[in-house]
Write a protein that holds these residues in place. Structure first.
Motif, PDB file in Angstrom:
ATOM      1  N   LYS A  42       0.824  -1.124   0.033  1.00 47.87           N
ATOM      2  CA  LYS A  42      -0.020   0.054   0.205  1.00 47.87           C
ATOM      3  C   LYS A  42       0.691   1.131  -0.118  1.00 47.87           C
ATOM      4  O   LYS A  42       0.336   2.306  -0.721  1.00 47.87           O
ATOM      5  CB  LYS A  42      -0.750   0.086   1.181  1.00 47.87           C
ATOM      6  CG  LYS A  42      -2.046   0.884   1.288  1.00 47.87           C
ATOM      7  CD  LYS A  42      -2.642   0.832   2.386  1.00 47.87           C
ATOM      8  CE  LYS A  42      -4.056   2.129   2.249  1.00 47.87           C
ATOM      9  NZ  LYS A  42      -4.779   1.873   3.506  1.00 47.87           N
ATOM     10  N   ARG A  43       2.026   1.017   0.775  1.00 46.12           N
ATOM     11  CA  ARG A  43       2.847   2.280   0.926  1.00 46.12           C
ATOM     12  C   ARG A  43       3.383   2.612  -0.462  1.00 46.12           C
ATOM     13  O   ARG A  43       3.766   3.729  -0.885  1.00 46.12           O
ATOM     14  CB  ARG A  43       4.032   2.135   1.844  1.00 46.12           C
ATOM     15  CG  ARG A  43       5.005   3.446   2.177  1.00 46.12           C
ATOM     16  CD  ARG A  43       5.499   3.263   3.576  1.00 46.12           C
ATOM     17  NE  ARG A  43       6.574   2.144   3.487  1.00 46.12           N
ATOM     18  CZ  ARG A  43       6.294   1.164   4.228  1.00 46.12           C
ATOM     19  NH1 ARG A  43       5.290   0.936   5.173  1.00 46.12           N
ATOM     20  NH2 ARG A  43       7.090  -0.013   4.114  1.00 46.12           N
ATOM     21  N   GLN A  44       3.925   1.458  -1.187  1.00 46.17           N
ATOM     22  CA  GLN A  44       4.603   1.658  -2.391  1.00 46.17           C
ATOM     23  C   GLN A  44       3.651   2.153  -3.269  1.00 46.17           C
ATOM     24  O   GLN A  44       4.025   2.957  -4.492  1.00 46.17           O
ATOM     25  CB  GLN A  44       5.234   0.261  -2.674  1.00 46.17           C
ATOM     26  CG  GLN A  44       6.556  -0.048  -1.935  1.00 46.17           C
ATOM     27  CD  GLN A  44       7.408  -1.183  -2.688  1.00 46.17           C
ATOM     28  OE1 GLN A  44       6.935  -1.845  -3.578  1.00 46.17           O
ATOM     29  NE2 GLN A  44       8.443  -1.321  -2.166  1.00 46.17           N
ATOM     30  N   SER A  45       2.730   1.739  -3.414  1.00 42.51           N
ATOM     31  CA  SER A  45       1.518   2.201  -4.305  1.00 42.51           C
ATOM     32  C   SER A  45       1.121   3.711  -4.190  1.00 42.51           C
ATOM     33  O   SER A  45       1.090   4.290  -5.161  1.00 42.51           O
ATOM     34  CB  SER A  45       0.199   1.350  -4.032  1.00 42.51           C
ATOM     35  OG  SER A  45       0.232   0.098  -4.321  1.00 42.51           O
ATOM     36  N   ILE A  46       1.235   4.211  -3.127  1.00 39.47           N
ATOM     37  CA  ILE A  46       0.828   5.606  -2.883  1.00 39.47           C
ATOM     38  C   ILE A  46       2.112   6.429  -3.314  1.00 39.47           C
ATOM     39  O   ILE A  46       2.022   7.404  -3.987  1.00 39.47           O
ATOM     40  CB  ILE A  46       0.771   5.940  -1.249  1.00 39.47           C
ATOM     41  CG1 ILE A  46      -0.653   5.327  -0.776  1.00 39.47           C
ATOM     42  CG2 ILE A  46       0.802   7.578  -1.030  1.00 39.47           C
ATOM     43  CD1 ILE A  46      -0.743   5.377   0.715  1.00 39.47           C
ATOM     44  N   TYR A  47       3.338   6.004  -2.789  1.00 41.40           N
ATOM     45  CA  TYR A  47       4.703   6.411  -3.502  1.00 41.40           C
ATOM     46  C   TYR A  47       4.529   6.651  -5.119  1.00 41.40           C
ATOM     47  O   TYR A  47       4.982   7.566  -5.677  1.00 41.40           O
ATOM     48  CB  TYR A  47       6.027   5.829  -2.777  1.00 41.40           C
ATOM     49  CG  TYR A  47       6.015   5.922  -1.240  1.00 41.40           C
ATOM     50  CD1 TYR A  47       5.551   7.011  -0.800  1.00 41.40           C
ATOM     51  CD2 TYR A  47       6.849   5.215  -0.911  1.00 41.40           C
ATOM     52  CE1 TYR A  47       5.772   7.428   0.684  1.00 41.40           C
ATOM     53  CE2 TYR A  47       7.361   5.214   0.399  1.00 41.40           C
ATOM     54  CZ  TYR A  47       6.528   6.204   1.214  1.00 41.40           C
ATOM     55  OH  TYR A  47       6.758   6.653   2.606  1.00 41.40           O
ATOM     56  N   PHE A  48       4.052   5.529  -5.518  1.00 40.07           N
ATOM     57  CA  PHE A  48       4.275   5.467  -6.925  1.00 40.07           C
ATOM     58  C   PHE A  48       3.120   6.331  -7.646  1.00 40.07           C
ATOM     59  O   PHE A  48       3.425   6.828  -8.807  1.00 40.07           O
ATOM     60  CB  PHE A  48       4.313   3.781  -7.437  1.00 40.07           C
ATOM     61  CG  PHE A  48       4.432   3.512  -8.853  1.00 40.07           C
ATOM     62  CD1 PHE A  48       5.804   3.265  -9.276  1.00 40.07           C
ATOM     63  CD2 PHE A  48       3.481   3.588  -9.847  1.00 40.07           C
ATOM     64  CE1 PHE A  48       6.435   2.994 -10.403  1.00 40.07           C
ATOM     65  CE2 PHE A  48       4.299   3.247 -11.360  1.00 40.07           C
ATOM     66  CZ  PHE A  48       5.368   3.058 -11.458  1.00 40.07           C
ATOM     67  N   THR A  49       2.041   6.390  -7.168  1.00 41.71           N
ATOM     68  CA  THR A  49       0.980   7.158  -7.760  1.00 41.71           C
ATOM     69  C   THR A  49       1.703   8.790  -7.506  1.00 41.71           C
ATOM     70  O   THR A  49       1.426   9.167  -8.566  1.00 41.71           O
ATOM     71  CB  THR A  49      -0.037   7.000  -7.002  1.00 41.71           C
ATOM     72  OG1 THR A  49      -0.707   5.745  -6.844  1.00 41.71           O
ATOM     73  CG2 THR A  49      -1.278   8.224  -7.280  1.00 41.71           C
ATOM     74  N   ILE A  50       2.297   9.241  -6.468  1.00 46.10           N
ATOM     75  CA  ILE A  50       2.766  10.520  -6.613  1.00 46.10           C
ATOM     76  C   ILE A  50       3.873  10.592  -7.544  1.00 46.10           C
ATOM     77  O   ILE A  50       3.922  11.739  -8.143  1.00 46.10           O
ATOM     78  CB  ILE A  50       3.239  10.651  -5.057  1.00 46.10           C
ATOM     79  CG1 ILE A  50       2.212  10.609  -4.165  1.00 46.10           C
ATOM     80  CG2 ILE A  50       3.766  12.133  -4.949  1.00 46.10           C
ATOM     81  CD1 ILE A  50       2.657  10.770  -2.654  1.00 46.10           C
ATOM     82  N   ILE A  51       4.629   9.757  -7.663  1.00 49.82           N
ATOM     83  CA  ILE A  51       5.809   9.776  -8.761  1.00 49.82           C
ATOM     84  C   ILE A  51       5.268   9.918 -10.009  1.00 49.82           C
ATOM     85  O   ILE A  51       5.714  10.570 -11.017  1.00 49.82           O
ATOM     86  CB  ILE A  51       6.712   8.578  -8.558  1.00 49.82           C
ATOM     87  CG1 ILE A  51       7.417   8.682  -7.265  1.00 49.82           C
ATOM     88  CG2 ILE A  51       7.821   8.514  -9.777  1.00 49.82           C
ATOM     89  CD1 ILE A  51       8.100   7.538  -6.851  1.00 49.82           C
ATOM     90  N   SER A  52       4.087   9.025 -10.269  1.00 52.84           N
ATOM     91  CA  SER A  52       3.677   9.243 -11.818  1.00 52.84           C
ATOM     92  C   SER A  52       2.988  10.487 -11.968  1.00 52.84           C
ATOM     93  O   SER A  52       3.112  10.913 -13.200  1.00 52.84           O
ATOM     94  CB  SER A  52       2.591   7.958 -11.712  1.00 52.84           C
ATOM     95  OG  SER A  52       3.052   6.761 -11.610  1.00 52.84           O
ATOM     96  N   TYR A  53       2.349  10.941 -11.155  1.00 52.79           N
ATOM     97  CA  TYR A  53       1.755  12.229 -11.319  1.00 52.79           C
ATOM     98  C   TYR A  53       2.760  13.297 -11.587  1.00 52.79           C
ATOM     99  O   TYR A  53       2.471  14.262 -12.443  1.00 52.79           O
ATOM    100  CB  TYR A  53       0.660  12.735 -10.263  1.00 52.79           C
ATOM    101  CG  TYR A  53      -0.636  11.901 -10.252  1.00 52.79           C
ATOM    102  CD1 TYR A  53      -1.531  12.470 -11.565  1.00 52.79           C
ATOM    103  CD2 TYR A  53      -1.124  11.227  -9.364  1.00 52.79           C
ATOM    104  CE1 TYR A  53      -2.830  11.853 -11.656  1.00 52.79           C
ATOM    105  CE2 TYR A  53      -2.293  10.535  -9.690  1.00 52.79           C
ATOM    106  CZ  TYR A  53      -3.405  10.885 -10.693  1.00 52.79           C
ATOM    107  OH  TYR A  53      -4.523  10.288 -11.021  1.00 52.79           O
ATOM    108  N   LEU A  54       3.727  13.164 -10.888  1.00 53.19           N
ATOM    109  CA  LEU A  54       4.862  14.206 -10.958  1.00 53.19           C
ATOM    110  C   LEU A  54       5.591  14.053 -12.238  1.00 53.19           C
ATOM    111  O   LEU A  54       5.818  15.031 -13.058  1.00 53.19           O
ATOM    112  CB  LEU A  54       5.852  14.042  -9.793  1.00 53.19           C
ATOM    113  CG  LEU A  54       7.050  14.897 -10.055  1.00 53.19           C
ATOM    114  CD1 LEU A  54       6.872  16.399  -9.770  1.00 53.19           C
ATOM    115  CD2 LEU A  54       8.119  14.526  -8.560  1.00 53.19           C
TER     116      LEU A  54
END
Length: 256
Positions: free
Chosen positions: A5-17
């Motif tokens: 779950k934590r990696q999914s949140i990080y990856f979502t933020i990175i993807s939007y950036l």
């Protein structure tokens, strides 16, 4: 909070950036500071290099995705020889593919005779393809060690910041398009260095090692598996007309 779950949140933020930086590059900077032909050339570079790299690696990425868990379970990091084997096989495939291209360069240039910029800079395609191929192999290795957030940072952010930087230097007249393109083709080599650095930093990983007993045992499964998936993925590309390398465009041209 769980790791996934934590990696999914990080990856979502990175993807939007990465999406924001990519939009700035594609919609604002490139059309403003590059000609339409130069923008098209960069796109064609990717359209040619990606499928050539996929064929050249001889299914190495499929082998990594399938067999790396066994290597991690049964061998210490310093004894895992899968990266060495996949790189060597991919290099042999790369040499074979580009020997064919070189021996038929007359027909290649005839095919792209209406794209003079591509013919002029075609000599950069092998270097760009090799960088992408090796970068993809080590990206798969990073994914296999569950460094998915790091993979996202490299692919979604660092690559786009790299392109943003060299476009801005071009905009400020630090160099011309010739120099810009010669720097651009190093992008995947930068990714390769970053992926290798991550593996060295987080594990006791060694690239040059002797062939393991595990490889000798499973090689009869590894090579047919990789070759079969390489063929089926290419066939799926043909049937679905997914444009992985411009073949859909070529096929439509022939039909018209």
């Amino acid at each position: 909070m769980g790791i996934i779950k934590r990696q999914s949140i990080y990856f979502t933020i990175i993807s939007y950036l990465g999406l924001v930086i990519g939009a700035v590059n594609t919609l604002l900077l490139m059309p403003h500071f590059l000609t339409q032909e130069e923008v098209g050339l960069i796109g064609v570079f990717s359209a040619l290099a990606f499928p050539l790299a996929a064929i050249s690696n001889m299914g190495a990425i499929f082998a990594i995705n399938r067999f790396l868990p066994y290597y991690k379970k049964l061998l210490p990091p310093g004894k895992i020889d899968l990266p060495l084997i996949t790189v060597l096989i991919s290099l042999l495939g790369f040499i074979f593919i580009f020997l064919i291209v070189h021996r038929n360069d007359f027909y290649v240039f005839q095919l792209f005779s209406k794209a003079p910029l591509l013919v002029e800079y075609f000599y950069l395609i092998p270097f760009f393809t090799l960088g992408y191929m090796l970068c993809s192999i080590f990206q798969a290795l990073n994914n296999g060690y569950f460094y998915t957030v790091w993979v996202g940072i490299v692919t979604e952010v660092i690559f786009r910041i790299f392109n943003l930087t060299i476009i801005l230097l071009l905009a400020f007249k630090m160099y011309e398009f010739y120099e810009y393109l010669h720097i651009y083709v190093f992008m995947f080599w930068l990714g390769l260095i970053l992926y290798i650095w991550k593996l060295k930093k987080e594990t006791n990983w060694t690239f040059f090692t002797e062939v393991s007993i595990l490889t000798k045992r499973i090689k009869k499964y590894m090579f047919p598996y990789s070759g079969c998936l390489l063929y089926t993925s290419d066939a799926a590309d043909e049937r679905s007309s997914v444009d992985l390398g411009g073949r859909r465009i070529i096929k439509k041209k022939k039909q018209s």
